[in-house]
Design a protein around this motif. Structure first.
Motif, mmCIF file in Angstrom:
data_model
loop_
_atom_site.group_PDB
_atom_site.id
_atom_site.type_symbol
_atom_site.label_atom_id
_atom_site.label_comp_id
_atom_site.label_asym_id
_atom_site.label_seq_id
_atom_site.Cartn_x
_atom_site.Cartn_y
_atom_site.Cartn_z
ATOM 1 N N ALA A 1 0.816 -1.187 -0.129
ATOM 2 C CA ALA A 1 -0.117 -0.130 -0.086
ATOM 3 C C ALA A 1 0.796 1.245 -0.059
ATOM 4 N N TYR A 2 1.851 1.276 0.839
ATOM 5 C CA TYR A 2 2.603 2.583 1.220
ATOM 6 C C TYR A 2 3.609 2.467 -0.129
ATOM 7 N N ILE A 3 4.467 1.837 -0.570
ATOM 8 C CA ILE A 3 5.098 1.860 -1.512
ATOM 9 C C ILE A 3 4.741 2.099 -2.967
ATOM 10 N N ALA A 4 3.670 1.164 -3.104
ATOM 11 C CA ALA A 4 3.002 1.560 -4.593
ATOM 12 C C ALA A 4 2.561 2.873 -4.814
ATOM 13 N N LEU A 5 1.803 3.341 -3.575
ATOM 14 C CA LEU A 5 1.036 4.493 -3.585
ATOM 15 C C LEU A 5 2.121 5.813 -3.837
ATOM 16 N N HIS A 6 3.330 5.686 -3.062
ATOM 17 C CA HIS A 6 4.288 6.768 -3.239
ATOM 18 C C HIS A 6 5.309 6.785 -4.549
ATOM 19 N N THR A 7 5.389 5.247 -4.750
ATOM 20 C CA THR A 7 6.515 5.068 -5.859
ATOM 21 C C THR A 7 5.839 5.603 -7.161
ATOM 22 N N ILE A 8 4.677 5.055 -7.515
ATOM 23 C CA ILE A 8 3.942 4.963 -8.700
ATOM 24 C C ILE A 8 2.884 6.160 -8.839
ATOM 25 N N LEU A 9 2.032 6.108 -7.925
ATOM 26 C CA LEU A 9 0.926 6.975 -8.235
ATOM 27 C C LEU A 9 1.227 8.677 -7.673
ATOM 28 N N GLU A 10 2.068 8.695 -6.975
ATOM 29 C CA GLU A 10 2.717 9.775 -6.332
ATOM 30 C C GLU A 10 1.541 11.077 -6.130
ATOM 31 N N PRO A 11 0.545 10.626 -5.457
ATOM 32 C CA PRO A 11 -0.908 11.521 -5.217
ATOM 33 C C PRO A 11 -0.451 12.863 -4.517
ATOM 34 N N ARG A 12 -1.213 13.564 -5.104
ATOM 35 C CA ARG A 12 -1.108 15.178 -4.369
ATOM 36 C C ARG A 12 -2.617 15.482 -3.794
ATOM 37 N N LYS A 13 -2.484 16.529 -3.056
ATOM 38 C CA LYS A 13 -3.721 17.027 -2.264
ATOM 39 C C LYS A 13 -4.826 17.493 -3.374
ATOM 40 N N GLY A 14 -5.889 17.149 -3.104
ATOM 41 C CA GLY A 14 -7.023 17.323 -3.909
ATOM 42 C C GLY A 14 -7.215 16.542 -5.173
ATOM 43 N N GLN A 15 -6.370 15.781 -5.445
ATOM 44 C CA GLN A 15 -6.694 14.633 -6.771
ATOM 45 C C GLN A 15 -7.594 13.597 -6.252
ATOM 46 N N THR A 16 -8.299 13.108 -7.226
ATOM 47 C CA THR A 16 -9.116 11.770 -7.128
ATOM 48 C C THR A 16 -8.439 10.589 -7.199
ATOM 49 N N LEU A 17 -8.403 9.752 -6.415
ATOM 50 C CA LEU A 17 -7.697 8.367 -6.413
ATOM 51 C C LEU A 17 -8.706 7.378 -6.302
ATOM 52 N N VAL A 18 -8.784 6.385 -7.143
ATOM 53 C CA VAL A 18 -9.832 5.179 -6.899
ATOM 54 C C VAL A 18 -9.007 4.097 -6.820
ATOM 55 N N ILE A 19 -9.409 3.157 -5.844
ATOM 56 C CA ILE A 19 -8.888 1.883 -5.139
ATOM 57 C C ILE A 19 -9.880 0.733 -5.320
ATOM 58 N N SER A 20 -9.421 -0.349 -6.143
ATOM 59 C CA SER A 20 -10.369 -1.571 -6.066
ATOM 60 C C SER A 20 -9.910 -2.324 -4.945
ATOM 61 N N THR A 21 -10.877 -3.140 -4.635
ATOM 62 C CA THR A 21 -10.851 -3.866 -3.341
ATOM 63 C C THR A 21 -10.779 -2.862 -2.110
ATOM 64 N N ALA A 22 -11.496 -2.100 -2.213
ATOM 65 C CA ALA A 22 -11.381 -1.020 -1.062
ATOM 66 C C ALA A 22 -11.221 -1.481 0.411
ATOM 67 N N ALA A 23 -12.000 -2.603 0.726
ATOM 68 C CA ALA A 23 -11.938 -2.841 2.301
ATOM 69 C C ALA A 23 -11.236 -4.101 2.514
ATOM 70 N N GLY A 24 -10.084 -4.445 1.367
ATOM 71 C CA GLY A 24 -9.286 -5.729 1.576
ATOM 72 C C GLY A 24 -7.948 -5.095 2.098
ATOM 73 N N ALA A 25 -7.144 -6.311 2.573
ATOM 74 C CA ALA A 25 -5.905 -6.006 3.290
ATOM 75 C C ALA A 25 -5.176 -4.977 2.862
ATOM 76 N N VAL A 26 -4.803 -4.743 1.556
ATOM 77 C CA VAL A 26 -4.106 -3.580 0.835
ATOM 78 C C VAL A 26 -5.106 -2.470 0.648
ATOM 79 N N GLY A 27 -5.993 -2.519 -0.002
ATOM 80 C CA GLY A 27 -6.920 -1.367 -0.245
ATOM 81 C C GLY A 27 -7.321 -0.617 0.989
ATOM 82 N N SER A 28 -7.384 -1.178 2.107
ATOM 83 C CA SER A 28 -8.012 -0.368 3.116
ATOM 84 C C SER A 28 -6.955 0.514 3.675
ATOM 85 N N ILE A 29 -5.693 0.017 3.426
ATOM 86 C CA ILE A 29 -4.450 0.928 4.151
ATOM 87 C C ILE A 29 -4.187 1.775 3.066
ATOM 88 N N VAL A 30 -4.366 1.744 1.681
ATOM 89 C CA VAL A 30 -4.282 2.803 0.757
ATOM 90 C C VAL A 30 -5.228 3.985 0.998
#
Length: 334
Positions: free
Chosen positions: A134-163
């Protein structure tokens, strides 16, 4: 010493979904600890979507071997050691398999685990590959910024819930995709999602478009398949996609056929990148430190779906593909 080691072994490969007949129970005797090895008594075993890939005849990464304990992460206590790096009584996590005792080289150990920092089971959950991915893929690949829209599949799963929680802390508008109203409620109330849509509903595509009126800037994809097919047309120019899993694909033989995404990738200049957590070990300490701080501060919520006893391990894995799991799936050994 001699140890009676109960195991769940891989009995046959499959190119489809895991099923009970792929596994068998087995007993082996471990006599003495070999040079440069350790014997670990497992306390908790992990069930992960990636294990489906390990069970494939065509697996080219961490393939499980027939007749051996099912390839799996676990956390346990060193009971004997002939290595200078590990001592009896220390807790460790690594590739110890679905078995009570693991007689392994130290190369199978990922890291030591401090039970005073958090419960040792988190080493295969929130502070294990789920949290690390969750942490590494989010920051390494997606590089999200404040105000952007981010979509996560398996939102309640082990990884998605932390993302979802990490993206919310950055200030993103976080949209989840999941299977049931119950999981949608959990994602919103426990993991801080702004909106959640159900991929099994007839109105999935229109519902997703409605909650993403300004399009999608980043997509953390754990599923692929028709879920990804629905997300891609809504991606904004120069959007980023992290391909972290493909659980929506039942089999790769024959290759599945779906909508072609190349035109969207071209005209929107999308960046799509695959992610294998074990290729990013250099960032593990950073991720563990960050997530550990959140955990100690009570700022990181996580759920665990715990199965009891070694014999329940196949059912635990199968549950991941039935959608019945609630959070990280763990097998607890007595």
């Amino acid at each position: 010493m001699s140890y009676k080691n109960n195991r769940i072994i891989l009995a046959e490969y499959t190119d489809g979904l895991p099923s009970a007949h792929c596994f068998a129970s087995d007993l082996e005797i471990i006599n003495n600890c070999a040079a440069e090895k350790v014997i670990i008594k497992n306390h908790y075993l992990s069930a992960d979507p990636a294990q489906k890939g390990y069970m494939s005849k065509a697996a080219n990464y961490a393939r499980a071997e027939l007749g051996e304990a099912m390839h799996a992460l676990a956390v346990g206590e060193v009971v004997e050691s002939r290595s200078d790096d590990f001592a009896a009584g220390e807790f460790v996590t690594g590739w110890f398999g679905w078995q009570v005792y693991a007689h392994v080289t130290t190369g199978k150990i990922i890291r030591k685990v401090d039970p005073d920092i958090s419960p040792i089971k988190t080493a295969i959950g929130a502070l294990g590959i789920s949290g690390l991915a969750a942490y590494i893929a989010l920051h390494t690949i997606l590089e999200p910024r404040k105000g952007q829209t981010l979509v996560i599949s398996t939102a309640a799963g082990a990884v998605g819930s932390i993302v979802g929680q990490l993206a919310r802390n950055i200030g993103c508008r976080v949209i989840g995709i999941t299977s049931t109203d119950e999981k949608a409620h959990i994602a919103k109330t426990e993991f801080g999602y702004d909106e959640v849509v159900l991929y099994q509903s007839a109105g999935f595509a229109s519902a997703l478009a409605q909650v993403c009126p300004r399009g999608i800037d980043a997509f953390f994809d754990n599923t692929g398949g028709h879920i990804a097919d629905t997300v891609f047309p809504l991606m904004n120019n120069r959007g980023r996609i992290a391909q972290v899993g493909t659980t929506a694909i039942q089999s790769w033989d024959p290759p599945p056929v779906g909508p072609r995404k190349e035109r969207l990738i071209l005209i929107k200049e999308l960046r799509c990148e695959g992610f294998i957590i074990f290729n990013h070990a250099d960032r593990f300490p950073e991720a563990i430190e960050y997530l550990g701080q959140m955990l100690r501060a009570g700022e990181l919520n996580y759920r665990e779906d715990i199965y009891e006893g070694l014999g329940s391990a196949p059912d635990a894995l199968i549950s991941l593909y039935q959608g019945s799991n609630r959070g990280k799936t763990i097998i607890r050994l007595s």
